[in-house]
Scaffold this motif. Structure first.
Motif, PDB file in Angstrom:
ATOM      1  N   GLN A   1      -1.778 -11.162   1.876  1.00  8.57           N
ATOM      2  CA  GLN A   1      -0.523 -11.598   0.654  1.00  8.57           C
ATOM      3  C   GLN A   1       1.061 -10.964   1.500  1.00  8.57           C
ATOM      4  O   GLN A   1       1.065 -10.488   1.891  1.00  8.57           O
ATOM      5  CB  GLN A   1      -1.130 -10.298  -0.110  1.00  8.57           C
ATOM      6  CG  GLN A   1      -2.724  -9.815  -0.630  1.00  8.57           C
ATOM      7  CD  GLN A   1      -2.413 -10.969  -1.413  1.00  8.57           C
ATOM      8  OE1 GLN A   1      -1.697 -11.158  -2.257  1.00  8.57           O
ATOM      9  NE2 GLN A   1      -3.451 -11.981  -1.223  1.00  8.57           N
TER      10      GLN A   1
ATOM     11  N   GLU B   1      -2.653  -4.655  -8.571  1.00  4.65           N
ATOM     12  CA  GLU B   1      -3.585  -4.993  -9.396  1.00  4.65           C
ATOM     13  C   GLU B   1      -4.690  -4.543  -9.321  1.00  4.65           C
ATOM     14  O   GLU B   1      -4.748  -3.258  -9.050  1.00  4.65           O
ATOM     15  CB  GLU B   1      -3.921  -5.848  -8.367  1.00  4.65           C
ATOM     16  CG  GLU B   1      -3.290  -7.093  -8.009  1.00  4.65           C
ATOM     17  CD  GLU B   1      -3.148  -8.499  -7.233  1.00  4.65           C
ATOM     18  OE1 GLU B   1      -4.216  -8.332  -6.157  1.00  4.65           O
ATOM     19  OE2 GLU B   1      -2.285  -9.283  -6.318  1.00  4.65           O
TER      20      GLU B   1
ATOM     21  N   SER C   1     -12.712 -10.110   2.037  1.00  3.95           N
ATOM     22  CA  SER C   1     -12.481 -11.113   1.826  1.00  3.95           C
ATOM     23  C   SER C   1     -14.040 -11.614   2.339  1.00  3.95           C
ATOM     24  O   SER C   1     -14.829 -11.598   3.723  1.00  3.95           O
ATOM     25  CB  SER C   1     -12.002 -13.057   1.536  1.00  3.95           C
ATOM     26  OG  SER C   1     -10.925 -12.420   0.275  1.00  3.95           O
TER      27      SER C   1
ATOM     28  N   GLN D   1      -6.480 -10.590  -6.911  1.00  6.64           N
ATOM     29  CA  GLN D   1      -7.480 -11.642  -5.316  1.00  6.64           C
ATOM     30  C   GLN D   1      -8.626 -11.214  -5.762  1.00  6.64           C
ATOM     31  O   GLN D   1      -9.261  -9.932  -5.685  1.00  6.64           O
ATOM     32  CB  GLN D   1      -5.841 -10.658  -3.809  1.00  6.64           C
ATOM     33  CG  GLN D   1      -4.641 -11.352  -4.120  1.00  6.64           C
ATOM     34  CD  GLN D   1      -4.550 -12.690  -4.838  1.00  6.64           C
ATOM     35  OE1 GLN D   1      -5.364 -13.324  -4.497  1.00  6.64           O
ATOM     36  NE2 GLN D   1      -3.539 -12.652  -5.347  1.00  6.64           N
TER      37      GLN D   1
ATOM     38  N   TYR E   1     -10.847 -10.179  -3.520  1.00 10.49           N
ATOM     39  CA  TYR E   1     -11.430  -9.650  -2.206  1.00 10.49           C
ATOM     40  C   TYR E   1     -12.983  -9.412  -3.252  1.00 10.49           C
ATOM     41  O   TYR E   1     -13.561  -9.606  -3.668  1.00 10.49           O
ATOM     42  CB  TYR E   1     -11.012  -8.600  -2.037  1.00 10.49           C
ATOM     43  CG  TYR E   1      -9.598  -8.019  -1.280  1.00 10.49           C
ATOM     44  CD1 TYR E   1      -9.303  -9.326  -0.224  1.00 10.49           C
ATOM     45  CD2 TYR E   1      -8.696  -8.307  -2.869  1.00 10.49           C
ATOM     46  CE1 TYR E   1      -7.784  -8.955  -0.394  1.00 10.49           C
ATOM     47  CE2 TYR E   1      -7.006  -7.933  -2.355  1.00 10.49           C
ATOM     48  CZ  TYR E   1      -7.132  -8.775  -1.183  1.00 10.49           C
ATOM     49  OH  TYR E   1      -5.513  -9.009  -0.599  1.00 10.49           O
TER      50      TYR E   1
ATOM     51  N   ARG F   1      -8.416 -14.308   5.046  1.00 19.88           N
ATOM     52  CA  ARG F   1      -8.207 -13.927   3.712  1.00 19.88           C
ATOM     53  C   ARG F   1      -7.955 -12.537   3.574  1.00 19.88           C
ATOM     54  O   ARG F   1      -9.233 -12.004   2.584  1.00 19.88           O
ATOM     55  CB  ARG F   1      -8.891 -14.432   2.227  1.00 19.88           C
ATOM     56  CG  ARG F   1      -8.576 -16.067   2.201  1.00 19.88           C
ATOM     57  CD  ARG F   1      -9.892 -16.490   1.530  1.00 19.88           C
ATOM     58  NE  ARG F   1     -10.946 -16.623   0.760  1.00 19.88           N
ATOM     59  CZ  ARG F   1     -12.046 -15.889   0.870  1.00 19.88           C
ATOM     60  NH1 ARG F   1     -11.433 -15.998  -0.434  1.00 19.88           N
ATOM     61  NH2 ARG F   1     -12.974 -15.467   0.360  1.00 19.88           N
TER      62      ARG F   1
END
Length: 239
Positions: A59, A94, A127, A172, A174, A222
Motif C-alpha cells: 500500500q 479500512e 494475500s 484491500q 487481503y 500484495r
C-alpha cells in the motif's frame, strides 16, 4: 460476537508518532463507548523504528496503525457508531471481518492494562497466491506453515486472523492478518528472530524453512508487513 480488524492512516500533516500517541490516549475508550470490546492497538512508533528494514510494502501510503476489537455484530447497521469513531480519529480506515485463531497465547509477557506490551509485534496483512485456490492456500497455511512458524522463530505470541469479508468500501483484498510478538532484539538480529542465537547452522535451517513455507502460499507482491508496538485494552471490558 464477531472480530473486526481495521487498518488506520494518520490525517494529512500529522506525524506517525503523534498519531500513535493520540490513538493510545483516545481511541480505546471511544471504541468501548461505541460498543467494542477486547480492544487492541498496534501502532508504529519510534520504539519499533529499528525494525524498518523488515517492512514489506504494497500500500502507498502504508498503514500507520491497526486496531482489533470484537462487536456483538459487525453488520453495517450495528457498526455505525464504531465507524464514526474510526473516521473521526483517522485520515482514513479500512475494516475486515475476521476469524481469529490463537496459535501461541502470550503467557510469557502478558500485557499490562493499557501499557505497551514487552517486545514488539509484527503485524502482517497478507494475500494468498493467485495461482492457488483459497482452500489450498489455507490448507498449506494451517497444516504446514503454522508448525514451521512455531518451530523456527522466537515468537512468544502468534495469532492468525483469516479474513472473512471486507467491511468498508475499498478495503484491500487481503487473505489474512497475522500478529506475532518477538523480543526487541529480534528487530535487528536475525538470529534472535529465528531462535538461533550462536547457532549458525540452525539459523540457516530456520531461515530457509520459513522462506520456503511462506512461498508456498503467500503472494509477496500484495503484502504489508509492519513493525508495531502492541497495546492491549481488554481491561476496559471490566470497567
Amino acid at each position: 460476537m464477531e472480530k473486526v480488524i481495521c487498518a488506520l492512516w494518520a490525517s494529512e500533516g500529522e506525524s506517525r508518532d503523534d498519531y500513535g500517541a493520540r490513538l493510545v490516549a483516545e481511541l480505546p475508550r471511544a471504541l468501548k463507548a461505541a460498543g467494542a470490546s477486547g480492544i487492541r492497538l498496534n501502532i508504529r512508533d519510534a520504539i519499533v523504528e529499528p525494525a524498518a528494514p523488515l517492512v514489506q510494502q504494497w500500500q502507498q501510503p502504508q498503514q500507520d496503525a491497526a486496531v482489533q476489537f470484537w462487536l456483538p455484530s459487525a453488520n453495517a447497521i450495528f457498526r455505525q457508531q464504531v465507524d464514526a469513531v474510526l473516521a473521526e480519529m483517522s485520515g482514513r480506515f479500512e475494516a475486515w471481518l475476521v476469524a481469529e485463531s490463537t496459535i501461541i497465547p502470550n503467557a510469557q509477557h502478558q500485557p499490562a492494562p493499557g501499557s505497551r506490551t514487552w517486545g514488539w509485534s509484527q503485524a502482517s496483512f497478507i494475500s494468498f497466491r493467485p495461482d492457488m485456490t483459497w482452500q489450498d492456500a489455507v490448507a498449506h497455511w494451517h497444516s504446514h506453515h503454522t508448525r514451521v512458524a512455531i518451530d523456527t522463530q522466537s515468537n512468544f505470541e502468534y495469532v492468525q486472523n483469516i479474513i472473512v469479508r471486507p467491511l468498508t468500501e475499498g478495503a484491500q483484498p487481503y487473505g489474512a492478518f497475522v500478529e506475532e510478538c518477538f523480543p526487541l532484539d529480534a528487530m535487528t538480529d536475525g538470529r534472535v528472530f529465528f531462535d538461533a542465537v550462536e547457532d549458525e547452522a540452525k539459523f540457516d535451517q530456520n531461515t530457509k524453512a520459513m522462506v520456503d513455507s511462506c512461498a508456498g502460499f503467500i503472494d509477496f507482491s500484495r503484502i504489508d508487513i509492519i513493525p508495531t508496538s502492541q497495546y492491549d485494552f481488554a481491561h476496559l471490558d471490566q470497567a
